[in-house]
Design a protein around this motif. Structure first.
Motif, PDB file in Angstrom:
ATOM      1  N   ASP A  56       0.905  -1.089  -0.040  1.00 12.03           N
ATOM      2  CA  ASP A  56      -0.150   0.113   0.016  1.00 12.03           C
ATOM      3  C   ASP A  56       1.055   1.387   0.006  1.00 12.03           C
ATOM      4  O   ASP A  56       2.217   1.132  -0.208  1.00 12.03           O
ATOM      5  CB  ASP A  56      -0.934   0.090   1.206  1.00 12.03           C
ATOM      6  CG  ASP A  56      -2.391   0.751   1.254  1.00 12.03           C
ATOM      7  OD1 ASP A  56      -2.121   1.591  -0.072  1.00 12.03           O
ATOM      8  OD2 ASP A  56      -3.017   0.684   1.631  1.00 12.03           O
ATOM      9  N   SER A  57       0.350   2.506  -0.110  1.00  8.99           N
ATOM     10  CA  SER A  57       1.114   3.601   0.006  1.00  8.99           C
ATOM     11  C   SER A  57       1.957   3.630   1.555  1.00  8.99           C
ATOM     12  O   SER A  57       1.305   3.392   2.457  1.00  8.99           O
ATOM     13  CB  SER A  57       0.265   4.886   0.066  1.00  8.99           C
ATOM     14  OG  SER A  57      -0.517   4.885  -1.327  1.00  8.99           O
ATOM     15  N   GLU A 103     -10.333   1.752  -6.798  1.00  6.69           N
ATOM     16  CA  GLU A 103     -11.040   3.006  -5.867  1.00  6.69           C
ATOM     17  C   GLU A 103     -12.462   2.610  -6.081  1.00  6.69           C
ATOM     18  O   GLU A 103     -13.125   2.134  -7.012  1.00  6.69           O
ATOM     19  CB  GLU A 103     -10.551   4.081  -6.661  1.00  6.69           C
ATOM     20  CG  GLU A 103      -9.053   4.706  -6.836  1.00  6.69           C
ATOM     21  CD  GLU A 103      -8.587   5.350  -5.529  1.00  6.69           C
ATOM     22  OE1 GLU A 103      -9.428   5.714  -4.645  1.00  6.69           O
ATOM     23  OE2 GLU A 103      -7.303   4.793  -5.255  1.00  6.69           O
ATOM     24  N   ASP A 143     -11.823   0.278  -1.090  1.00  2.00           N
ATOM     25  CA  ASP A 143     -11.495   1.574  -0.014  1.00  2.00           C
ATOM     26  C   ASP A 143     -11.344   1.212   1.529  1.00  2.00           C
ATOM     27  O   ASP A 143     -10.626   1.762   2.241  1.00  2.00           O
ATOM     28  CB  ASP A 143     -12.384   2.853  -0.171  1.00  2.00           C
ATOM     29  CG  ASP A 143     -12.369   3.417  -1.540  1.00  2.00           C
ATOM     30  OD1 ASP A 143     -11.354   3.073  -2.357  1.00  2.00           O
ATOM     31  OD2 ASP A 143     -13.253   4.285  -1.870  1.00  2.00           O
ATOM     32  N   ARG A 199      -7.080  -1.448   3.709  1.00  2.00           N
ATOM     33  CA  ARG A 199      -5.813  -0.786   3.455  1.00  2.00           C
ATOM     34  C   ARG A 199      -4.606  -1.764   4.059  1.00  2.00           C
ATOM     35  O   ARG A 199      -4.753  -2.590   4.729  1.00  2.00           O
ATOM     36  CB  ARG A 199      -5.865   0.275   4.300  1.00  2.00           C
ATOM     37  CG  ARG A 199      -6.903   1.390   3.776  1.00  2.00           C
ATOM     38  CD  ARG A 199      -6.558   1.831   2.151  1.00  2.00           C
ATOM     39  NE  ARG A 199      -5.291   2.250   1.950  1.00  2.00           N
ATOM     40  CZ  ARG A 199      -5.004   3.465   1.649  1.00  2.00           C
ATOM     41  NH1 ARG A 199      -6.120   4.538   1.677  1.00  2.00           N
ATOM     42  NH2 ARG A 199      -3.826   4.059   1.430  1.00  2.00           N
ATOM     43  N   LEU A 201      -1.946  -1.778  -3.756  1.00  2.00           N
ATOM     44  CA  LEU A 201      -2.209  -0.077  -4.279  1.00  2.00           C
ATOM     45  C   LEU A 201      -3.502  -0.184  -5.386  1.00  2.00           C
ATOM     46  O   LEU A 201      -3.897  -1.278  -5.809  1.00  2.00           O
ATOM     47  CB  LEU A 201      -1.007   0.586  -5.367  1.00  2.00           C
ATOM     48  CG  LEU A 201       0.365   0.543  -4.466  1.00  2.00           C
ATOM     49  CD1 LEU A 201       1.554   0.762  -5.533  1.00  2.00           C
ATOM     50  CD2 LEU A 201       0.270   1.618  -3.442  1.00  2.00           C
ATOM     51  N   ARG A 254      -4.789   4.585  -8.948  1.00  2.00           N
ATOM     52  CA  ARG A 254      -4.441   5.959  -8.387  1.00  2.00           C
ATOM     53  C   ARG A 254      -3.510   6.058  -7.456  1.00  2.00           C
ATOM     54  O   ARG A 254      -2.603   6.978  -7.568  1.00  2.00           O
ATOM     55  CB  ARG A 254      -5.942   6.643  -7.913  1.00  2.00           C
ATOM     56  CG  ARG A 254      -5.809   7.995  -7.547  1.00  2.00           C
ATOM     57  CD  ARG A 254      -6.954   8.617  -6.849  1.00  2.00           C
ATOM     58  NE  ARG A 254      -6.950  10.052  -6.657  1.00  2.00           N
ATOM     59  CZ  ARG A 254      -7.104  10.843  -7.480  1.00  2.00           C
ATOM     60  NH1 ARG A 254      -7.719  10.572  -8.636  1.00  2.00           N
ATOM     61  NH2 ARG A 254      -7.081  12.340  -7.255  1.00  2.00           N
ATOM     62  N   ARG A 255      -3.338   5.397  -6.349  1.00  2.00           N
ATOM     63  CA  ARG A 255      -2.443   5.472  -5.568  1.00  2.00           C
ATOM     64  C   ARG A 255      -0.840   5.157  -6.207  1.00  2.00           C
ATOM     65  O   ARG A 255       0.300   5.783  -5.918  1.00  2.00           O
ATOM     66  CB  ARG A 255      -2.421   4.450  -4.122  1.00  2.00           C
ATOM     67  CG  ARG A 255      -3.625   4.837  -3.695  1.00  2.00           C
ATOM     68  CD  ARG A 255      -3.664   4.323  -2.204  1.00  2.00           C
ATOM     69  NE  ARG A 255      -3.684   2.868  -1.939  1.00  2.00           N
ATOM     70  CZ  ARG A 255      -4.997   2.303  -1.750  1.00  2.00           C
ATOM     71  NH1 ARG A 255      -6.252   3.046  -1.778  1.00  2.00           N
ATOM     72  NH2 ARG A 255      -5.203   1.119  -1.599  1.00  2.00           N
ATOM     73  N   GLN A 293       0.052   8.387  -8.211  1.00  2.00           N
ATOM     74  CA  GLN A 293       0.261   9.399  -7.242  1.00  2.00           C
ATOM     75  C   GLN A 293       1.643   8.958  -6.746  1.00  2.00           C
ATOM     76  O   GLN A 293       2.559  10.151  -6.576  1.00  2.00           O
ATOM     77  CB  GLN A 293      -0.652   9.246  -6.167  1.00  2.00           C
ATOM     78  CG  GLN A 293      -0.464  10.843  -5.296  1.00  2.00           C
ATOM     79  CD  GLN A 293      -0.837  11.960  -5.984  1.00  2.00           C
ATOM     80  OE1 GLN A 293      -2.153  11.886  -6.666  1.00  2.00           O
ATOM     81  NE2 GLN A 293       0.287  12.895  -6.410  1.00  2.00           N
TER      82      GLN A 293
END
Length: 274
Positions: A186-187, A209, A213, A216, A220, A223-224, A227
């Motif tokens: 994940d981020s 997305e 959501d 977590r 990813l 979008r993540r 980013q």
């Protein structure tokens, strides 16, 4: 340095692709081709043989020990142990005939015992004649011919690492370029470190997305991933590890909304020259 996508399906093999596996190759100054494999997930050993005789691999880096990233290590062990003498492999022009020693495998702590358990070794048996297993140490570089591998800890339910691979540019061997592979994450700060000024960010994008959501710390979204590429100034984004049940193009559509650079969806056989 060039990347060949062997398998890019997320979490399990899909109808069009094996699970995660990526062949990174570079030529040294003497013209010798070095071959590094990042992950060897379920179903990947078969298509790998189209591009590289497995006996000619110089090293394997395992991002983590979930089956979609390491299950075919069992088949590779069989290939290395029982391959008939003189068998030339399946890849075009491939086949040195035999290894001169065990194949270096880098992975999280516990990789050796995990591989032994997955294969079902009998008590007292060992894989060490075929596989020399080493534990990643975050931030400590590993040299594989002209390639430098730097593992970076990332966020996943099990110990997991992304890898920055730096080597000579395919177009200009005097210039060094970097491929950053996220593995599964994940981020997190590790993802940011991987993406920073990478020439190519090979990023998993298993989640969608809106749909995922509430989950977590695992994967990813497009979008993540986009980013991270944008924030890190990555030169190119390649999205991978997309499960067969995801809507086609969803990861790309999410990433393009936040990342202004070139974006590709990984596909088996795809070659990226850095």
């Amino acid at each position: 340095m060039r990347l060949t996508v062997i398998g890019c399906a997320g979490s399990f093999p899909g109808p069009e692709s094996a699970s995660s596996s990526y062949l990174v190759q570079a030529d040294d100054e003497a013209g010798r081709t070095w071959s590094l494999l990042l992950d060897l997930g379920s179903g990947a050993l078969g298509p790998l043989q189209r591009y590289c005789d497995p006996v000619d691999l110089d090293a394997i880096g395992l991002s983590h020990l979930h089956p979609d990233h390491m299950a075919d290590m069992c088949g590779l062990y069989v290939y290395l142990k029982y391959r008939p003498r003189g068998h030339g492999g399946h890849a075009e022009g491939a086949g040195t005939g035999a290894r001169r020693g065990p194949l270096d495998v880098h992975g999280p702590f516990g990789t050796a015992s995990r591989l032994a358990a997955a294969y079902g070794l009998e008590p007292g048996e060992s894989m060490t004649d075929q596989l020399a297993v080493h534990a990643w140490q975050p931030g400590r570089p590993i040299q594989v011919g002209p390639l430098t591998l730097t593992p970076v800890a990332v966020e996943h339910p099990v110990p997991a690492y992304g890898v920055r691979v730096t080597g000579p540019s395919e177009r200009d061997p005097t210039r060094r370029v970097t491929l950053a592979y996220t593995g599964d994450t994940d981020s997190c700060p590790g993802l940011d470190a991987l993406a920073r000024e990478a020439d190519v960010l090979l990023a998993e994008a298993a989640f969608v997305e809106g749909r995922d959501d509430d989950v977590r710390g695992i994967h990813l979204t497009g979008r993540r991933a986009g980013q991270a590429a944008a924030d890190g100034g990555a030169g190119r984004l390649v999205l991978t590890h997309v499960p067969a049940w995801n809507p086609p193009g969803a990861a790309y559509d999410e990433a393009v909304a936040v990342y202004p650079g070139p974006i590709d969806l990984a596909r088996p056989g795809m070659v990226v020259e850095l």
